[in-house]
Design a protein around this motif. Sequence first.
Motif, PDB file in Angstrom:
ATOM      1  N   ASP A 146      -5.255   1.816  14.011  1.00  0.00           N
ATOM      2  CA  ASP A 146      -5.809   3.085  13.017  1.00  0.00           C
ATOM      3  C   ASP A 146      -6.917   2.597  13.738  1.00  0.00           C
ATOM      4  O   ASP A 146      -7.644   1.604  13.305  1.00  0.00           O
ATOM      5  CB  ASP A 146      -6.100   2.063  11.804  1.00  0.00           C
ATOM      6  CG  ASP A 146      -6.468   3.076  11.164  1.00  0.00           C
ATOM      7  OD1 ASP A 146      -6.748   4.043  11.429  1.00  0.00           O
ATOM      8  OD2 ASP A 146      -6.726   3.500   9.671  1.00  0.00           O
ATOM      9  N   ARG A 147      -7.547   3.019  14.732  1.00  0.00           N
ATOM     10  CA  ARG A 147      -8.518   2.974  15.224  1.00  0.00           C
ATOM     11  C   ARG A 147      -8.419   2.103  16.170  1.00  0.00           C
ATOM     12  O   ARG A 147      -8.632   1.540  16.913  1.00  0.00           O
ATOM     13  CB  ARG A 147      -9.319   3.575  14.455  1.00  0.00           C
ATOM     14  CG  ARG A 147      -9.513   5.030  14.182  1.00  0.00           C
ATOM     15  CD  ARG A 147     -10.972   5.178  13.757  1.00  0.00           C
ATOM     16  NE  ARG A 147     -11.036   6.861  12.349  1.00  0.00           N
ATOM     17  CZ  ARG A 147     -10.301   7.011  11.794  1.00  0.00           C
ATOM     18  NH1 ARG A 147      -9.494   6.118  10.569  1.00  0.00           N
ATOM     19  NH2 ARG A 147     -10.199   8.076  11.031  1.00  0.00           N
ATOM     20  N   ASP A 148     -10.049   1.362  15.488  1.00  0.00           N
ATOM     21  CA  ASP A 148      -9.902  -0.017  15.939  1.00  0.00           C
ATOM     22  C   ASP A 148      -8.711  -1.266  15.477  1.00  0.00           C
ATOM     23  O   ASP A 148      -9.345  -2.733  15.880  1.00  0.00           O
ATOM     24  CB  ASP A 148     -11.052  -0.874  16.394  1.00  0.00           C
ATOM     25  CG  ASP A 148     -11.897  -0.811  15.186  1.00  0.00           C
ATOM     26  OD1 ASP A 148     -10.822  -0.369  14.114  1.00  0.00           O
ATOM     27  OD2 ASP A 148     -13.093  -0.755  14.794  1.00  0.00           O
ATOM     28  N   ARG A 149      -7.925  -1.323  15.477  1.00  0.00           N
ATOM     29  CA  ARG A 149      -7.292  -2.194  14.642  1.00  0.00           C
ATOM     30  C   ARG A 149      -6.378  -1.865  14.282  1.00  0.00           C
ATOM     31  O   ARG A 149      -5.223  -0.695  14.352  1.00  0.00           O
ATOM     32  CB  ARG A 149      -7.581  -2.899  13.019  1.00  0.00           C
ATOM     33  CG  ARG A 149      -7.471  -1.656  11.871  1.00  0.00           C
ATOM     34  CD  ARG A 149      -8.659  -2.673  10.729  1.00  0.00           C
ATOM     35  NE  ARG A 149      -7.618  -0.974   9.479  1.00  0.00           N
ATOM     36  CZ  ARG A 149      -6.527  -0.960   9.024  1.00  0.00           C
ATOM     37  NH1 ARG A 149      -6.932  -2.189   8.331  1.00  0.00           N
ATOM     38  NH2 ARG A 149      -7.088  -0.193   7.795  1.00  0.00           N
ATOM     39  N   ALA A 150      -5.285  -2.537  14.540  1.00  0.00           N
ATOM     40  CA  ALA A 150      -3.284  -2.869  14.333  1.00  0.00           C
ATOM     41  C   ALA A 150      -2.944  -3.764  14.005  1.00  0.00           C
ATOM     42  O   ALA A 150      -2.706  -4.410  13.900  1.00  0.00           O
ATOM     43  CB  ALA A 150      -3.068  -2.500  16.335  1.00  0.00           C
ATOM     44  N   TRP A 151      -1.584  -3.539  13.402  1.00  0.00           N
ATOM     45  CA  TRP A 151      -0.777  -4.506  12.545  1.00  0.00           C
ATOM     46  C   TRP A 151       0.612  -4.356  12.455  1.00  0.00           C
ATOM     47  O   TRP A 151       1.280  -3.295  12.341  1.00  0.00           O
ATOM     48  CB  TRP A 151      -1.101  -4.908  11.443  1.00  0.00           C
ATOM     49  CG  TRP A 151      -0.679  -3.699  10.102  1.00  0.00           C
ATOM     50  CD1 TRP A 151       0.118  -3.566   9.155  1.00  0.00           C
ATOM     51  CD2 TRP A 151      -2.281  -2.472  10.057  1.00  0.00           C
ATOM     52  NE1 TRP A 151      -0.275  -2.755   8.410  1.00  0.00           N
ATOM     53  CE2 TRP A 151      -1.683  -1.749   8.706  1.00  0.00           C
ATOM     54  CE3 TRP A 151      -3.015  -2.498  10.519  1.00  0.00           C
ATOM     55  CZ2 TRP A 151      -1.577  -0.444   8.722  1.00  0.00           C
ATOM     56  CZ3 TRP A 151      -3.507  -0.589  10.158  1.00  0.00           C
ATOM     57  CH2 TRP A 151      -3.156  -0.043   9.082  1.00  0.00           C
ATOM     58  N   VAL A 152       1.752  -5.271  12.534  1.00  0.00           N
ATOM     59  CA  VAL A 152       2.847  -5.213  12.299  1.00  0.00           C
ATOM     60  C   VAL A 152       3.200  -5.118  10.840  1.00  0.00           C
ATOM     61  O   VAL A 152       2.730  -7.083  10.925  1.00  0.00           O
ATOM     62  CB  VAL A 152       3.614  -5.844  13.824  1.00  0.00           C
ATOM     63  CG1 VAL A 152       4.930  -5.665  13.466  1.00  0.00           C
ATOM     64  CG2 VAL A 152       2.793  -5.427  14.894  1.00  0.00           C
ATOM     65  N   GLN A 153       4.284  -5.325  11.067  1.00  0.00           N
ATOM     66  CA  GLN A 153       4.647  -5.817   9.326  1.00  0.00           C
ATOM     67  C   GLN A 153       5.914  -5.288   9.173  1.00  0.00           C
ATOM     68  O   GLN A 153       7.197  -4.467  10.066  1.00  0.00           O
ATOM     69  CB  GLN A 153       4.231  -4.564   7.832  1.00  0.00           C
ATOM     70  CG  GLN A 153       3.900  -3.484   8.656  1.00  0.00           C
ATOM     71  CD  GLN A 153       3.283  -2.903   7.068  1.00  0.00           C
ATOM     72  OE1 GLN A 153       2.477  -3.577   6.429  1.00  0.00           O
ATOM     73  NE2 GLN A 153       3.675  -1.486   6.884  1.00  0.00           N
TER      74      GLN A 153
END
Length: 204
Positions: A79-86
Motif C-alpha cells: 500500500d504505497r510506501d508500506r508492505a506486509w506479509v500475512q
Amino acid sequence: MSPSHRDHRNRGTLGTVMLAGACCVGAIAYGVVVGPSMLPPQDVQATTAMTPDAGPVAPEPAPVAEPGPVGFLQIQVSDRDRAWVQTLRCTGDAEEDPATCAELALAASEFEGGTESAQGAGEESEEVPAEDDAEPTAAADPGGEQLFTEVGEGTVCTDKVYGQQEAAVIGTWEGQEVETTLTRKGSCEEARWQRLRALTDQIG
C-alpha cells in the motif's frame, strides 16, 4: 310343666342364639380386616410387573456445526510506501479457525449465487459438447477456484482506479492451488478486491 321351668328353658335358648350370632359377626369382621393381608405376595408382584417402566428420557442430540473451509494462504500486501506479509490457515473447524475463514466462505457462497443468477438471466446458449481433455473451469468448483477467479478476457470494465493497493495471494484453498494478484485498477479488479477484502485487511 311349671312356669318357672318354662322360663328357664326359654332363657337358655335365647342365650344360645345370641352367642351364636355374636360368633358369626366376629367371624365376618375378622374376614374383612385380616383377609386381604393373607393374600399371596405374587399378586402384588404381578401387578407391579404389568406397570410399564418409562425409563430415563434420552437427551436430544446436540446440533452438528457445519464444517468450515480448509486452506492455507500467504498474502503479501503493498500500500504505497508500506508492505506486509500475512498468512491464513483454515482447518475446517469453524469454532477454532480465524473469522477470516468464515468470511471467505461467505464470500464464495455469495459469489457463486451471483454468478448463477447472472448466467440464468442471459439468453440460452448453444450447447457445446464437452471434450475429454478439457480443463476444468472455475465454475466447476465454486468453493475453490471460483472465489479467486481472475477477470476473463473480453469482460467489460471501467478504467477507474480505486486505489494503489496490490496483493499477491498464493497457497491452496479447498483442495485447489491458488496463485493470483489483486489490484484496484478498473471496476472488475475492484470487485475482486472487495470480494477478497478479508485477505487484504489485517488478519487478527
